[in-house]
Design a protein around this motif. Structure first.
Motif, mmCIF file in Angstrom:
data_model
loop_
_atom_site.group_PDB
_atom_site.id
_atom_site.type_symbol
_atom_site.label_atom_id
_atom_site.label_comp_id
_atom_site.label_asym_id
_atom_site.label_seq_id
_atom_site.Cartn_x
_atom_site.Cartn_y
_atom_site.Cartn_z
ATOM 1 N N PHE A 22 32.481 45.074 32.106
ATOM 2 C CA PHE A 22 33.490 44.660 33.081
ATOM 3 C C PHE A 22 34.884 45.058 32.605
ATOM 4 N N ARG A 42 37.545 48.152 34.383
ATOM 5 C CA ARG A 42 38.768 47.810 35.148
ATOM 6 C C ARG A 42 39.738 48.981 35.057
ATOM 7 N N GLU A 76 40.589 44.129 44.725
ATOM 8 C CA GLU A 76 41.978 44.040 45.172
ATOM 9 C C GLU A 76 42.194 42.885 46.128
ATOM 10 N N GLN A 115 42.200 39.722 44.303
ATOM 11 C CA GLN A 115 43.456 39.559 43.566
ATOM 12 C C GLN A 115 44.553 39.031 44.474
ATOM 13 N N ALA A 151 42.878 35.433 42.747
ATOM 14 C CA ALA A 151 41.800 35.303 41.766
ATOM 15 C C ALA A 151 42.154 36.023 40.469
ATOM 16 N N GLY A 152 41.854 35.393 39.351
ATOM 17 C CA GLY A 152 42.052 36.043 38.058
ATOM 18 C C GLY A 152 40.827 36.858 37.699
ATOM 19 N N TYR A 153 40.874 37.529 36.532
ATOM 20 C CA TYR A 153 39.753 38.379 36.147
ATOM 21 C C TYR A 153 38.469 37.590 35.920
ATOM 22 N N THR A 154 38.610 36.359 35.392
ATOM 23 C CA THR A 154 37.417 35.552 35.154
ATOM 24 C C THR A 154 36.690 35.289 36.471
ATOM 25 N N ILE A 158 36.981 37.009 39.259
ATOM 26 C CA ILE A 158 36.471 38.277 39.797
ATOM 27 C C ILE A 158 35.155 38.636 39.127
#
Lengths: 322, 305
Positions: free
Chosen positions: A125, A129, A198, A201, A205-208, A210
């Motif tokens: 992951f 990115r 996108e 985001q 939403a944060g990366y966790t 996502i």
């Protein structure tokens, strides 16, 4: 692809259906050339031989495992047991070292697979990115490990100094991240449209989030593939048990115990000696090993036909590297 | 518009990514890169008591010792011979199997054969060597068949003669991996444009012509890339089966570099010699990969990196 089970059940039906279909096709075209027919026959024979050669040794082991041990030493057991008995299985199931081995093998397969899956998924992951500033260097860092490694002895000494010898951790910690598995997942993740990430985001939403809520659910097939690869590797490995945990019998594995049985069988010079060693009447090392072999392969044989589409995915994705 | 410049907002959002990247990199440094420091041992008279930092450096003395050892030269020969034989036969069989399976008329039969063909891949080498021992034993199926058809008068003891060892290893590899290796070729065959076959049929191509002019060229890139990946691994392909099947009678042909490393390094405790042998293997493998990659580039084929 996912009709394995039905094709097993309906093999006979399908075969006759296909025969009919071929006949109809033949009628329509009015001719199958002689060369073509010869090819089909040869191909059919080749496939039948292939299946026999693949399956026979397994079925033979099954027959030996269900046969009286002393009787089996006479030879002549092929596909069916001659003197049927469950005794070999009873013996296997009453051996403490094999029970311990089975327990440890199941534990390392479950824990090792989970750990490897989580770590490889997170790593894949991260490096998939597009905006991540360290994506390229981290990728390269792992790809290098595919081609260069310290080798047996430096690794052995390192594990020893880390206190990993004589421990369960040596089965699940060292091989956790694998560049190959990471690349398989990464290739799959790259195929997921950026727009999903996108729009999430934009919703804050944060990366966790996502990773957990958007990417991972879509990656289920590739996760299954990697889990399968890792689980099979864990289930089948024996060398680590021999190298690192030789002195710690509480961490022995099924495969390692099987290996010890194998060497005890091949070292026995005569059948008389085997009978002497057997001690428990009609049970011999050969027959016990056959039973242990069947027990060891059974879980895999039951599971793999249903996961076929996953390995195709994994192998095709694994071929794409950079 | 996205800009390449790193801005603070991005960096803040990426905190979690950076954290995990750092954690996994530390893990990688410990488990994948730290062992490389152990390569120093090959240039030392390594003693566990003095450790890596205080052992005496001896330059290339250990390598000289290694190459003056007849048994090391023999394990190089064995590793290379078995690696090349295995590569050649498993490659050939996998491609042959994939093409023939694809030509099978019955869809159901195809599925069943393919499912069965995967089975041995999932069995450990422990199980496979056990099965081989049974099949090749005095009362096993092979000797029974040979006796039945009068090819021999006495059962052959396959594990006692050097001449049988390499073929047995090659056969075991074919038995275990043909179905599995064929998966990727079958996937490649499925992705060939069907209109090519139709066009070939219109041109009057028979079955063989189609295989030769459509199927084989269609899977050529796949064959090339797999060949590349495997040639680099030729020296890595020899440990488990040789270790498990080998015995005193055939050790001249059965022992490979990995077994030599294990024997000297772990059993005899000579870490320096064992590491030197390991380094030799790694370096040859990397050189092979680079050469293959270069050759592929020259011929305009797909490359590994």
């Amino acid at each position: 692809m996912d009709q394995t089970s039905s094709s097993f059940v309906g093999f006979a039906g399908l075969a006759s259906k296909n025969k009919e279909a071929t006949k109809m096709k033949a009628k329509r075209r009015k001719k199958i050339s002689g060369a073509d027919l010869a090819f089909r026959i040869c191909n059919g024979i080749f496939m039948v031989l292939f299946v026999i050669i693949t399956l026979y040794p397994v079925l033979n082991t099954l027959a030996v495992s269900l046969n009286d041990g002393t009787d089996a030493l006479r030879g002549g057991i092929y596909l069916f047991p001659r003197v049927f008995t469950w005794k070999n299985y009873e013996t296997v199931l009453s051996k403490d070292n094999l029970i311990t081995g089975a327990f440890i093998t199941v534990a390392r397969t479950v824990i090792g697979t989970l750990l490897a899956l989580v770590m490889n998924a997170i790593l894949a992951f991260i490096v998939s990115r597009k905006n991540f500033i360290f994506a390229k260097p981290v990728s390269l860092f792992w790809v290098i490990t595919m081609y260069v490694n310290g080798g047996l002895i430096p690794t052995f000494l390192l594990f020893k100094s880390l206190g990993l010898t004589n421990s369960f951790a040596v089965y699940v910690i060292p091989g956790m991240v694998s560049a190959f598995n990471m690349l398989v997942i990464r290739t799959y993740m790259r195929g997921i449209p950026d727009s999903l990430e996108e729009s999430a985001q934009l919703d804050g939403a944060g990366y966790t989030t996502i990773f957990l809520k958007i990417i991972s659910p879509l990656c289920k097939p590739v996760y299954a593939t990697v889990a399968l690869f890792v689980a099979v590797g864990q289930w089948n490995s024996w060398f680590d048990a021999m190298l690192y945990n030789r002195m710690a019998s509480q961490y022995t594995t099924l495969q390692y115990e099987l290996m010890k049985l194998l060497s005890s069988v091949s070292n026995q010079s005569s059948s008389a000696e085997a009978m002497k060693n057997a001690g428990e009447g009609s049970v011999t090392p050969t027959s016990v090993r056959a039973a242990a072999t069947i027990i060891t392969m059974l879980p895999i044989i039951c599971i793999y036909p249903f996961l076929q589409r996953y390995f195709v995915t994994g192998l095709t994705l694994g071929g794409v590297k950079e | 518009m996205k800009t390449k410049a790193i801005n603070m907002v991005d960096l803040k959002r990426q905190k979690v990514l950076i954290f995990w990247a750092a954690a996994i990199t530390i893990y990688g440094i410990i488990f994948n890169y730290l062992p490389l420091a152990g390569w120093l041992m090959a240039f030392q008279n390594y003693k566990p008591v003095t450790g890596l930092l205080h052992s005496q450096f001896v330059g290339l003395a250990k390598f000289k010792l290694l190459f003056s050892d007849v048994s090391f030269l023999r394990v190089i020969r064995n590793t290379l011979a078995m690696g090349v034989i295995n590569l050649a036969v498993t490659f050939f069989m996998a491609i042959l199997f994939a093409i023939l399976l694809n030509e099978m008329a019955s869809k159901g039969g195809k599925k069943v054969v393919q499912t069965i063909s995967y089975l041995p891949h999932f069995l450990s080498w422990i199980i496979v060597t056990g099965i081989l021992h049974d099949a090749l034993s005095g009362t096993g199926i092979i000797n029974t068949l040979l006796l039945h058809f009068g090819a021999v008068t006495q059962p052959i003891n396959f594990f006692a003669h050097e001449k049988y060892f390499w073929p047995i290893v090659a056969f075991a590899n074919v038995w275990k991996e043909t179905g599995w290796n064929a998966i990727i070729y079958l996937a490649a065959i499925t992705s060939i444009d069907p209109s090519l076959y139709e066009a070939a049929a219109i041109d009057g191509a028979g079955r063989w012509a189609k295989i030769k002019h459509v199927t084989l060229p269609g899977i050529k890139p796949t064959i090339m890339i797999l060949l590349l990946m495997n040639v680099g691994n030729v020296l890595n392909a020899g440990f488990e089966i040789q270790y498990l099947l080998g015995n005193g009678l055939v050790q001249n042909v059965s022992q490979t570099i990995d077994i030599y490393v294990l024997k000297w390094g772990i059993s005899q405790g000579d870490y320096s010699i064992g590491t030197a042998a390991g380094i030799f293997k790694s370096v040859v493998a990397i050189v092979l990969i680079v050469i293959c990659n270069h050759l592929a580039k020259k011929h305009g084929e797909e490359r590994l990196f």
